[in-house]
Motif scaffolding. Structure first.
Motif, PDB file in Angstrom:
ATOM      1  N   TYR A   1     -37.154 -52.871   2.894  1.00  0.00           N
ATOM      2  CA  TYR A   1     -35.498 -52.572   2.833  1.00  0.00           C
ATOM      3  C   TYR A   1     -35.346 -50.978   3.047  1.00  0.00           C
ATOM      4  CZ  TYR A   1     -36.491 -50.274  -1.967  1.00  0.00           C
ATOM      5  OH  TYR A   1     -36.612 -49.563  -3.046  1.00  0.00           O
ATOM      6  N   LEU A   2     -34.329 -50.657   3.567  1.00  0.00           N
ATOM      7  CA  LEU A   2     -33.715 -49.426   3.790  1.00  0.00           C
ATOM      8  C   LEU A   2     -32.717 -49.203   2.878  1.00  0.00           C
ATOM      9  CD1 LEU A   2     -35.336 -50.204   6.585  1.00  0.00           C
ATOM     10  CD2 LEU A   2     -33.786 -48.417   7.475  1.00  0.00           C
ATOM     11  N   ALA A   3     -32.455 -48.009   2.586  1.00  0.00           N
ATOM     12  CA  ALA A   3     -31.368 -47.571   1.728  1.00  0.00           C
ATOM     13  C   ALA A   3     -30.120 -47.184   2.501  1.00  0.00           C
ATOM     14  CB  ALA A   3     -31.512 -46.544   0.795  1.00  0.00           C
ATOM     15  N   SER A   4     -29.010 -47.565   2.029  1.00  0.00           N
ATOM     16  CA  SER A   4     -27.679 -47.303   2.750  1.00  0.00           C
ATOM     17  C   SER A   4     -27.245 -45.799   2.783  1.00  0.00           C
ATOM     18  CB  SER A   4     -26.555 -48.087   2.192  1.00  0.00           C
ATOM     19  OG  SER A   4     -26.157 -47.561   0.695  1.00  0.00           O
ATOM     20  N   GLY A   5     -28.105 -45.008   1.914  1.00  0.00           N
ATOM     21  CA  GLY A   5     -27.509 -43.619   1.818  1.00  0.00           C
ATOM     22  C   GLY A   5     -26.519 -43.382   0.756  1.00  0.00           C
ATOM     23  N   ALA A   6     -26.106 -44.168   0.083  1.00  0.00           N
ATOM     24  CA  ALA A   6     -25.177 -43.862  -1.138  1.00  0.00           C
ATOM     25  C   ALA A   6     -25.250 -44.996  -2.183  1.00  0.00           C
ATOM     26  CB  ALA A   6     -23.635 -43.628  -0.782  1.00  0.00           C
TER      27      ALA A   6
ATOM     28  N   LEU B   1     -34.067 -55.779   5.027  1.00  0.00           N
ATOM     29  CA  LEU B   1     -32.929 -55.747   4.012  1.00  0.00           C
ATOM     30  C   LEU B   1     -32.227 -54.265   4.163  1.00  0.00           C
ATOM     31  CD1 LEU B   1     -34.301 -57.907   1.438  1.00  0.00           C
ATOM     32  CD2 LEU B   1     -33.114 -58.780   3.289  1.00  0.00           C
ATOM     33  N   LEU B   2     -31.000 -54.319   3.847  1.00  0.00           N
ATOM     34  CA  LEU B   2     -30.470 -52.959   3.575  1.00  0.00           C
ATOM     35  C   LEU B   2     -29.992 -53.093   2.171  1.00  0.00           C
ATOM     36  CD1 LEU B   2     -28.954 -50.426   4.764  1.00  0.00           C
ATOM     37  CD2 LEU B   2     -27.029 -51.775   5.311  1.00  0.00           C
ATOM     38  N   LYS B   3     -30.393 -52.193   1.489  1.00  0.00           N
ATOM     39  CA  LYS B   3     -30.013 -51.823   0.048  1.00  0.00           C
ATOM     40  C   LYS B   3     -28.949 -50.764  -0.373  1.00  0.00           C
ATOM     41  CE  LYS B   3     -32.484 -51.290  -4.259  1.00  0.00           C
ATOM     42  NZ  LYS B   3     -33.893 -51.066  -5.260  1.00  0.00           N
ATOM     43  N   MET B   4     -27.881 -51.231  -1.295  1.00  0.00           N
ATOM     44  CA  MET B   4     -27.032 -50.480  -1.413  1.00  0.00           C
ATOM     45  C   MET B   4     -27.269 -49.338  -2.300  1.00  0.00           C
ATOM     46  SD  MET B   4     -24.554 -51.376   0.757  1.00  0.00           S
ATOM     47  CE  MET B   4     -25.697 -51.674   1.910  1.00  0.00           C
ATOM     48  N   ALA B   5     -28.043 -48.435  -1.775  1.00  0.00           N
ATOM     49  CA  ALA B   5     -28.499 -47.398  -2.996  1.00  0.00           C
ATOM     50  C   ALA B   5     -28.771 -45.993  -2.059  1.00  0.00           C
ATOM     51  CB  ALA B   5     -29.868 -47.638  -3.425  1.00  0.00           C
ATOM     52  N   ALA B   6     -28.836 -44.688  -2.894  1.00  0.00           N
ATOM     53  CA  ALA B   6     -28.992 -43.552  -2.327  1.00  0.00           C
ATOM     54  C   ALA B   6     -30.300 -43.374  -1.510  1.00  0.00           C
ATOM     55  CB  ALA B   6     -28.636 -42.598  -3.243  1.00  0.00           C
TER      56      ALA B   6
ATOM     57  N   ALA C   1     -27.400 -53.698  -4.412  1.00  0.00           N
ATOM     58  CA  ALA C   1     -27.214 -55.169  -3.744  1.00  0.00           C
ATOM     59  C   ALA C   1     -27.914 -55.041  -2.271  1.00  0.00           C
ATOM     60  CB  ALA C   1     -25.724 -55.458  -3.654  1.00  0.00           C
ATOM     61  N   LEU C   2     -28.410 -55.865  -2.015  1.00  0.00           N
ATOM     62  CA  LEU C   2     -29.279 -56.519  -0.656  1.00  0.00           C
ATOM     63  C   LEU C   2     -28.333 -57.154   0.098  1.00  0.00           C
ATOM     64  CD1 LEU C   2     -32.884 -57.624  -1.847  1.00  0.00           C
ATOM     65  CD2 LEU C   2     -32.178 -55.378  -1.120  1.00  0.00           C
ATOM     66  N   ALA C   3     -26.994 -56.335   0.658  1.00  0.00           N
ATOM     67  CA  ALA C   3     -25.975 -57.173   1.111  1.00  0.00           C
ATOM     68  C   ALA C   3     -26.341 -57.361   2.659  1.00  0.00           C
ATOM     69  CB  ALA C   3     -24.751 -55.954   0.926  1.00  0.00           C
ATOM     70  N   VAL C   4     -27.125 -56.638   3.241  1.00  0.00           N
ATOM     71  CA  VAL C   4     -27.286 -57.010   4.628  1.00  0.00           C
ATOM     72  C   VAL C   4     -28.825 -57.470   4.920  1.00  0.00           C
ATOM     73  CG1 VAL C   4     -26.997 -56.279   7.103  1.00  0.00           C
ATOM     74  CG2 VAL C   4     -25.332 -55.496   5.303  1.00  0.00           C
ATOM     75  N   ALA C   5     -28.949 -58.286   5.794  1.00  0.00           N
ATOM     76  CA  ALA C   5     -30.332 -58.648   6.252  1.00  0.00           C
ATOM     77  C   ALA C   5     -30.108 -58.797   7.589  1.00  0.00           C
ATOM     78  CB  ALA C   5     -30.817 -60.039   5.821  1.00  0.00           C
ATOM     79  N   PHE C   6     -31.358 -58.349   8.341  1.00  0.00           N
ATOM     80  CA  PHE C   6     -31.379 -58.254   9.808  1.00  0.00           C
ATOM     81  C   PHE C   6     -32.826 -58.555  10.112  1.00  0.00           C
ATOM     82  CE2 PHE C   6     -32.520 -56.101  13.891  1.00  0.00           C
ATOM     83  CZ  PHE C   6     -31.513 -56.723  14.589  1.00  0.00           C
TER      84      PHE C   6
END
Length: 417
Positions: free
Chosen positions: A271-276, A411-416, A358-363
């Protein structure tokens, strides 16, 4: 322009709107959305809040979602194949199975069905009872599930005849190297193999019919059963393929262990973090989506798809690139998918909303990354006793699923961080 947020497709003299008409309306709504959102952004840049403008953008955004649902419904109706037993099946055995199954469903006459199954040397009953549906009905249910189940439409699907499918993979490959034309070829080390197991779990639906429906010879009971179970099966499958825990159901890709992509290892999804925390970064929020795309290797990326729910898509729909162009685009043609940075967007309502961690986006390349196994055969057990005066039809199919390539989905994780 007046936006009515209803799920029903607009009606015309000939019935429901044609796909082309709904598609054109979707494109027009998106143009209105871009205009209103540009106005909103201009107001924000001048440090002035405009509640009415914010509400206008939200209304158009919701209308865009509603129109997309209308178009999906119209296309789904067109994707439903007809079943017509005697008209479409020229094979005598298939007609015989169809006739015997129809007698069983309408009147509970099991003798003809048992005789056919005995003659065909097929196993007609499982431990819970029930009989195999005709092949054309099974194919119809499978085709409809493919049309309305989001993950099934992009994953790899394999039919099996046993209860478990095992897929071998190499944990360490054989030794290799370059040699000259006359050089010796020393014996190489053997590869280390392991296997992933995909058990098929039972999925059931229990539609009810009245005696009047069963007595009506004009009613196509095959079509009725397919239409009754398709949505239930699709909803249950959709939830399981995303977040299923693997206990008496498929294991969803979000249920596997995750790891930061920089320290990814087999058996985890990176996963990658969303940045916030709990949202996208305030500045350049789309940068993390670009990073998510290029976190995949090139061989997977060319067949990649975004997977998210409608709420997340509504948020991302407002993102622009450095030239001011919107990253989200409606389908390029009727029957196509919306795209995000040229990659298809698959709507899966079981994906999490944008929230903390949250893991809100998958690619990823889900065809290589996620495997669905269908055990051949859909069964129906007629029950006229449990809910009198209704007749229940306990309909079951066996399906399993799980990640088969942990390098194919990110996955994209909604985290800093």
């Amino acid at each position: 322009m007046n936006f009515e947020l209803t799920d029903a497709a607009p009606e015309h003299k000939a019935g429901f709107a044609a796909p082309r008409e709904s598609y054109d309306e979707l494109r027009q709504i998106f143009e209105d959305f871009k205009t209103a959102n540009d106005e909103r952004l201009a107001v924000i840049e001048h440090k002035r809040g405009d509640v009415l403008l914010e509400q206008k953008v939200d209304r158009i955004n919701a209308a865009l979602d509603a129109q997309q649902r209308r178009l999906d419904d119209i296309l789904l109706r067109g994707a439903r194949p007809g079943i017509g037993g005697s008209r479409t099946s020229r094979d005598h055995a298939a007609r015989e199975h169809k006739s015997a199954f129809d007698a069983y469903v309408r009147a509970g006459d099991v003798e003809a069905l048992r005789a056919f199954e005995t003659k065909a040397m097929s196993v007609g009953s499982n431990p819970d009872g029930g009989h195999l549906v005709p092949p054309e009905l099974e194919r119809t249910i499978g085709a409809r599930l493919m049309a309305i189940s989001p993950i099934r439409s992009i994953a790899s699907v394999r039919e099996i005849s046993s209860s478990v499918y095992k897929k071998p993979f190499m944990t360490a490959g054989p030794a290799t190297g370059w040699v000259g034309e006359t050089d010796a070829r020393p014996q190489t080390a053997s590869p280390n193999l392991d296997a992933l197991s995909f058990p098929a779990m039972e999925l059931y639906a229990m539609p009810a019919a009245t005696a009047t429906l069963l007595d009506d010879s004009a009613v196509d009971l095959d079509e009725w059963i397919a239409s009754e179970v398709e949505l239930v099966f699709a909803m249950q499958e959709g939830a399981a393929f995303v977040g299923g825990d693997g206990v008496n159901k498929p294991k969803g890709f979000l249920s596997y262990p995750t790891a930061a992509n920089a320290s990814w290892s087999w058996g985890n999804l990176g996963y990658l973090a969303s940045g916030a925390a709990g949202t996208f970064a305030a500045s350049n929020p789309s940068d993390t989506l670009v990073d998510l795309i290029y976190a995949l290797k090139a061989g997977y990326r060319q067949n990649g798809s975004f997977v998210m729910n409608r709420k997340t898509q509504a948020t991302i729909r407002k993102f622009k690139d450095t030239t001011g162009a919107y990253l989200w685009q409606p389908p390029a043609q009727s029957g196509g998918r919306a795209t995000l940075m040229t990659f298809p967007v698959v709507e899966a309502e079981d994906m999490p909303d944008v929230a903390a961690n949250a893991l809100a986006v998958a690619f990823g390349d889900f065809q290589r990354g996620y495997l669905i196994v269908d055990r051949v055969g859909v069964r129906v057990l007629r029950d006229p006793y449990s809910a009198k005066p209704y007749v229940l039809f306990y309909t079951t199919k066996r399906v399993g699923g799980g990640v088969q390539d942990f390098d194919a989905i990110k996955l994209l994780k909604m985290a800093a961080s």
